[in-house]
Structures are given as structure tokens and as C-alpha cells.
Design a protein around this motif. Structure first.
Motif, PDB file in Angstrom:
ATOM      1  N   SER A 119       7.246   9.578   7.586  1.00 20.47           N
ATOM      2  CA  SER A 119       6.302   9.430   6.465  1.00 20.47           C
ATOM      3  C   SER A 119       5.789   7.991   6.402  1.00 20.47           C
ATOM      4  O   SER A 119       4.634   7.755   6.038  1.00 20.47           O
ATOM      5  CB  SER A 119       6.925   9.862   5.139  1.00 20.47           C
ATOM      6  OG  SER A 119       8.079   9.119   4.832  1.00 20.47           O
ATOM      7  N   THR A 120       6.604   7.031   6.787  1.00 20.76           N
ATOM      8  CA  THR A 120       6.149   5.639   6.861  1.00 20.76           C
ATOM      9  C   THR A 120       5.082   5.500   7.934  1.00 20.76           C
ATOM     10  O   THR A 120       4.047   4.860   7.718  1.00 20.76           O
ATOM     11  CB  THR A 120       7.344   4.700   7.159  1.00 20.76           C
ATOM     12  OG1 THR A 120       8.300   4.825   6.101  1.00 20.76           O
ATOM     13  CG2 THR A 120       6.897   3.254   7.262  1.00 20.76           C
ATOM     14  N   ARG A 121       5.316   6.115   9.092  1.00 22.84           N
ATOM     15  CA  ARG A 121       4.314   6.093  10.169  1.00 22.84           C
ATOM     16  C   ARG A 121       3.021   6.753   9.716  1.00 22.84           C
ATOM     17  O   ARG A 121       1.922   6.251   9.973  1.00 22.84           O
ATOM     18  CB  ARG A 121       4.865   6.811  11.405  1.00 22.84           C
ATOM     19  CG  ARG A 121       5.159   5.876  12.511  1.00 22.84           C
ATOM     20  CD  ARG A 121       5.494   6.475  13.860  1.00 22.84           C
ATOM     21  NE  ARG A 121       5.530   7.888  14.031  1.00 22.84           N
ATOM     22  CZ  ARG A 121       6.604   8.598  14.353  1.00 22.84           C
ATOM     23  NH1 ARG A 121       7.758   8.006  14.510  1.00 22.84           N
ATOM     24  NH2 ARG A 121       6.531   9.896  14.515  1.00 22.84           N
ATOM     25  N   ALA A 122       3.141   7.891   9.026  1.00 24.91           N
ATOM     26  CA  ALA A 122       1.960   8.591   8.532  1.00 24.91           C
ATOM     27  C   ALA A 122       1.191   7.719   7.537  1.00 24.91           C
ATOM     28  O   ALA A 122      -0.045   7.660   7.571  1.00 24.91           O
ATOM     29  CB  ALA A 122       2.363   9.909   7.875  1.00 24.91           C
ATOM     30  N   ALA A 123       1.901   7.033   6.659  1.00 23.16           N
ATOM     31  CA  ALA A 123       1.249   6.150   5.693  1.00 23.16           C
ATOM     32  C   ALA A 123       0.501   5.023   6.396  1.00 23.16           C
ATOM     33  O   ALA A 123      -0.603   4.651   5.981  1.00 23.16           O
ATOM     34  CB  ALA A 123       2.281   5.583   4.722  1.00 23.16           C
ATOM     35  N   ASN A 124       1.072   4.491   7.459  1.00 23.60           N
ATOM     36  CA  ASN A 124       0.394   3.439   8.224  1.00 23.60           C
ATOM     37  C   ASN A 124      -0.923   3.952   8.801  1.00 23.60           C
ATOM     38  O   ASN A 124      -1.943   3.272   8.738  1.00 23.60           O
ATOM     39  CB  ASN A 124       1.289   2.917   9.346  1.00 23.60           C
ATOM     40  CG  ASN A 124       2.459   2.106   8.836  1.00 23.60           C
ATOM     41  OD1 ASN A 124       2.413   1.544   7.749  1.00 23.60           O
ATOM     42  ND2 ASN A 124       3.517   2.043   9.618  1.00 23.60           N
ATOM     43  N   ILE A 125      -0.905   5.157   9.338  1.00 28.18           N
ATOM     44  CA  ILE A 125      -2.115   5.768   9.894  1.00 28.18           C
ATOM     45  C   ILE A 125      -3.156   5.949   8.788  1.00 28.18           C
ATOM     46  O   ILE A 125      -4.323   5.579   8.950  1.00 28.18           O
ATOM     47  CB  ILE A 125      -1.789   7.118  10.564  1.00 28.18           C
ATOM     48  CG1 ILE A 125      -0.943   6.892  11.814  1.00 28.18           C
ATOM     49  CG2 ILE A 125      -3.073   7.888  10.898  1.00 28.18           C
ATOM     50  CD1 ILE A 125      -0.294   8.156  12.379  1.00 28.18           C
ATOM     51  N   TYR A 167       0.798  -1.232   0.000  1.00 28.25           N
ATOM     52  CA  TYR A 167       0.000   0.000   0.000  1.00 28.25           C
ATOM     53  C   TYR A 167       0.829   1.279   0.000  1.00 28.25           C
ATOM     54  O   TYR A 167       0.282   2.363  -0.193  1.00 28.25           O
ATOM     55  CB  TYR A 167      -0.988   0.019   1.169  1.00 28.25           C
ATOM     56  CG  TYR A 167      -0.366   0.067   2.546  1.00 28.25           C
ATOM     57  CD1 TYR A 167       0.044   1.270   3.109  1.00 28.25           C
ATOM     58  CD2 TYR A 167      -0.203  -1.092   3.291  1.00 28.25           C
ATOM     59  CE1 TYR A 167       0.601   1.311   4.368  1.00 28.25           C
ATOM     60  CE2 TYR A 167       0.349  -1.051   4.558  1.00 28.25           C
ATOM     61  CZ  TYR A 167       0.747   0.144   5.090  1.00 28.25           C
ATOM     62  OH  TYR A 167       1.293   0.191   6.352  1.00 28.25           O
ATOM     63  N   LEU A 168       2.137   1.199   0.181  1.00 23.88           N
ATOM     64  CA  LEU A 168       2.982   2.393   0.203  1.00 23.88           C
ATOM     65  C   LEU A 168       4.089   2.246  -0.833  1.00 23.88           C
ATOM     66  O   LEU A 168       4.923   1.348  -0.726  1.00 23.88           O
ATOM     67  CB  LEU A 168       3.590   2.588   1.594  1.00 23.88           C
ATOM     68  CG  LEU A 168       4.582   3.752   1.744  1.00 23.88           C
ATOM     69  CD1 LEU A 168       3.913   5.079   1.421  1.00 23.88           C
ATOM     70  CD2 LEU A 168       5.185   3.762   3.139  1.00 23.88           C
ATOM     71  N   LYS A 169       4.076   3.147  -1.809  1.00 22.44           N
ATOM     72  CA  LYS A 169       5.118   3.128  -2.831  1.00 22.44           C
ATOM     73  C   LYS A 169       6.204   4.128  -2.454  1.00 22.44           C
ATOM     74  O   LYS A 169       5.917   5.298  -2.215  1.00 22.44           O
ATOM     75  CB  LYS A 169       4.533   3.492  -4.198  1.00 22.44           C
ATOM     76  CG  LYS A 169       3.604   2.437  -4.735  1.00 22.44           C
ATOM     77  CD  LYS A 169       3.129   2.798  -6.127  1.00 22.44           C
ATOM     78  CE  LYS A 169       2.221   1.705  -6.621  1.00 22.44           C
ATOM     79  NZ  LYS A 169       0.973   2.181  -7.126  1.00 22.44           N
ATOM     80  N   THR A 170       7.438   3.670  -2.410  1.00 20.07           N
ATOM     81  CA  THR A 170       8.573   4.541  -2.144  1.00 20.07           C
ATOM     82  C   THR A 170       9.151   4.970  -3.481  1.00 20.07           C
ATOM     83  O   THR A 170       9.481   4.133  -4.315  1.00 20.07           O
ATOM     84  CB  THR A 170       9.619   3.806  -1.292  1.00 20.07           C
ATOM     85  OG1 THR A 170       9.001   3.417  -0.054  1.00 20.07           O
ATOM     86  CG2 THR A 170      10.810   4.704  -0.999  1.00 20.07           C
ATOM     87  N   LEU A 171       9.224   6.279  -3.690  1.00 22.40           N
ATOM     88  CA  LEU A 171       9.624   6.836  -4.976  1.00 22.40           C
ATOM     89  C   LEU A 171      10.946   7.589  -4.890  1.00 22.40           C
ATOM     90  O   LEU A 171      11.219   8.259  -3.895  1.00 22.40           O
ATOM     91  CB  LEU A 171       8.546   7.806  -5.480  1.00 22.40           C
ATOM     92  CG  LEU A 171       7.114   7.267  -5.567  1.00 22.40           C
ATOM     93  CD1 LEU A 171       6.162   8.388  -5.944  1.00 22.40           C
ATOM     94  CD2 LEU A 171       7.023   6.121  -6.554  1.00 22.40           C
ATOM     95  N   THR A 172      11.727   7.520  -5.961  1.00 17.87           N
ATOM     96  CA  THR A 172      12.935   8.333  -6.058  1.00 17.87           C
ATOM     97  C   THR A 172      12.527   9.792  -6.201  1.00 17.87           C
ATOM     98  O   THR A 172      11.363  10.090  -6.487  1.00 17.87           O
ATOM     99  CB  THR A 172      13.774   7.927  -7.282  1.00 17.87           C
ATOM    100  OG1 THR A 172      13.013   8.224  -8.458  1.00 17.87           O
ATOM    101  CG2 THR A 172      14.172   6.461  -7.244  1.00 17.87           C
ATOM    102  N   SER A 173      13.476  10.708  -6.047  1.00 18.35           N
ATOM    103  CA  SER A 173      13.175  12.134  -6.228  1.00 18.35           C
ATOM    104  C   SER A 173      12.539  12.396  -7.585  1.00 18.35           C
ATOM    105  O   SER A 173      11.577  13.155  -7.698  1.00 18.35           O
ATOM    106  CB  SER A 173      14.443  12.977  -6.093  1.00 18.35           C
ATOM    107  OG  SER A 173      14.823  13.106  -4.761  1.00 18.35           O
ATOM    108  N   GLU A 174      13.081  11.764  -8.617  1.00 16.79           N
ATOM    109  CA  GLU A 174      12.553  11.966  -9.973  1.00 16.79           C
ATOM    110  C   GLU A 174      11.111  11.468 -10.085  1.00 16.79           C
ATOM    111  O   GLU A 174      10.245  12.166 -10.606  1.00 16.79           O
ATOM    112  CB  GLU A 174      13.448  11.239 -10.982  1.00 16.79           C
ATOM    113  CG  GLU A 174      13.049  11.501 -12.418  1.00 16.79           C
ATOM    114  CD  GLU A 174      14.003  10.834 -13.406  1.00 16.79           C
ATOM    115  OE1 GLU A 174      13.505  10.350 -14.432  1.00 16.79           O
ATOM    116  OE2 GLU A 174      15.220  10.791 -13.134  1.00 16.79           O
ATOM    117  N   GLN A 175      10.830  10.279  -9.591  1.00 20.25           N
ATOM    118  CA  GLN A 175       9.471   9.725  -9.636  1.00 20.25           C
ATOM    119  C   GLN A 175       8.516  10.579  -8.800  1.00 20.25           C
ATOM    120  O   GLN A 175       7.381  10.825  -9.203  1.00 20.25           O
ATOM    121  CB  GLN A 175       9.466   8.288  -9.107  1.00 20.25           C
ATOM    122  CG  GLN A 175      10.194   7.306  -9.981  1.00 20.25           C
ATOM    123  CD  GLN A 175      10.412   5.977  -9.264  1.00 20.25           C
ATOM    124  OE1 GLN A 175      10.666   5.918  -8.057  1.00 20.25           O
ATOM    125  NE2 GLN A 175      10.313   4.889 -10.023  1.00 20.25           N
TER     126      GLN A 175
END
Length: 123
Positions: A91-97, A25-33
Motif C-alpha cells: 500500500s505504501t508502494r501504491a501510494a507512491n505511484i 502525502y500519505l496518512k497511516t491510520l489505525t483500524s478505528e481511524q
């Protein structure tokens, strides 16, 4: 001795399971993405206000993770959410919430603000 090994195996197994579920459910993106998509999304800086004032990504709104549950009405569940903090932990914690509250399109900046190489605003 075996109890310690079993406990360690359970802790490691739980951490791996949690990481695998999070990747769904959480996509980690590079700066460019991140740069390619955040203008069409809700850009949320989950750092504390003093960090935000020191510099943030142009167009970001500051909703600290410590206030997120009380301020959910400010984030639309039907639009993608792009999150960042200083190094990606908050930001990972926020995504979990947000995920627990039913938000689906969640993205975070790989390495956080300290790895950002795009435009910033101070103040």
C-alpha cells in the motif's frame, strides 16, 4: 574505510528524507481511524486477486499494485483513497505511484489487512 561510512550515511540520509516526504502525502491510520473514513472514500485493496478472494474489507475493490499504473482510470483523483495490503508494504508502494500521478488524499491501514479487526467478506 571512510568511503563505506560516507556511503552508509548517504543511504541512511536518503531513506530518512524519503520517509519524511512520504509522511506529507500519505496518512497511516489505525483500524478505528480507517473505519471512520473509508466509507466516504475509494477503498482499494492492492493485494493480488488470490489474496483478495481469501478475505477482504467489506466494500473494497481489488486493484493489485502490480496493475495500478494500467488501471489508474478506475480511481478518481478528486476523492480520498484508502489503501491496504497484507502488511502495509504494497500500500505504501501504491501510494507512491498515486502521489506521482497527482493524487492528494491518500491513506493507508496501519499494519495492513492482518491487523484489521472490522468486517470482512470472503470470496
Amino acid at each position: 574505510m571512510w568511503f563505506i561510512l560516507v556511503a552508509a550515511a548517504l543511504i541512511i540520509g536518503y531513506a530518512v528524507l524519503k520517509y519524511v516526504r512520504q509522511q506529507q502525502y500519505l496518512k497511516t491510520l489505525t483500524s478505528e481511524q480507517f473505519r471512520e473514513g473509508y466509507r466516504k472514500a475509494q477503498l482499494i485493496d492492492v493485494r493480488e486477486p488470490n489474496e483478495f478472494k481469501g478475505g477482504h474489507i467489506l466494500g473494497a475493490r481489488n486493484i493489485p499494485v502490480t496493475q495500478l499504473k494500467q488501471r489508474l482510470q478506475e480511481i478518481r483523483p478528486d476523492k480520498p483513497v484508502y489503501l491496504y495490503c497484507q502488511n502495509a508494504a504494497r500500500s505504501t508502494r501504491a501510494a507512491n505511484i498515486l502521489h506521482k500521478k497527482g493524487y492528494k488524499h491518500l491513506h493507508q491501514l496501519q499494519g495492513g489487512f492482518k491487523k484489521w479487526d472490522g468486517k470482512i467478506k470472503k470470496g
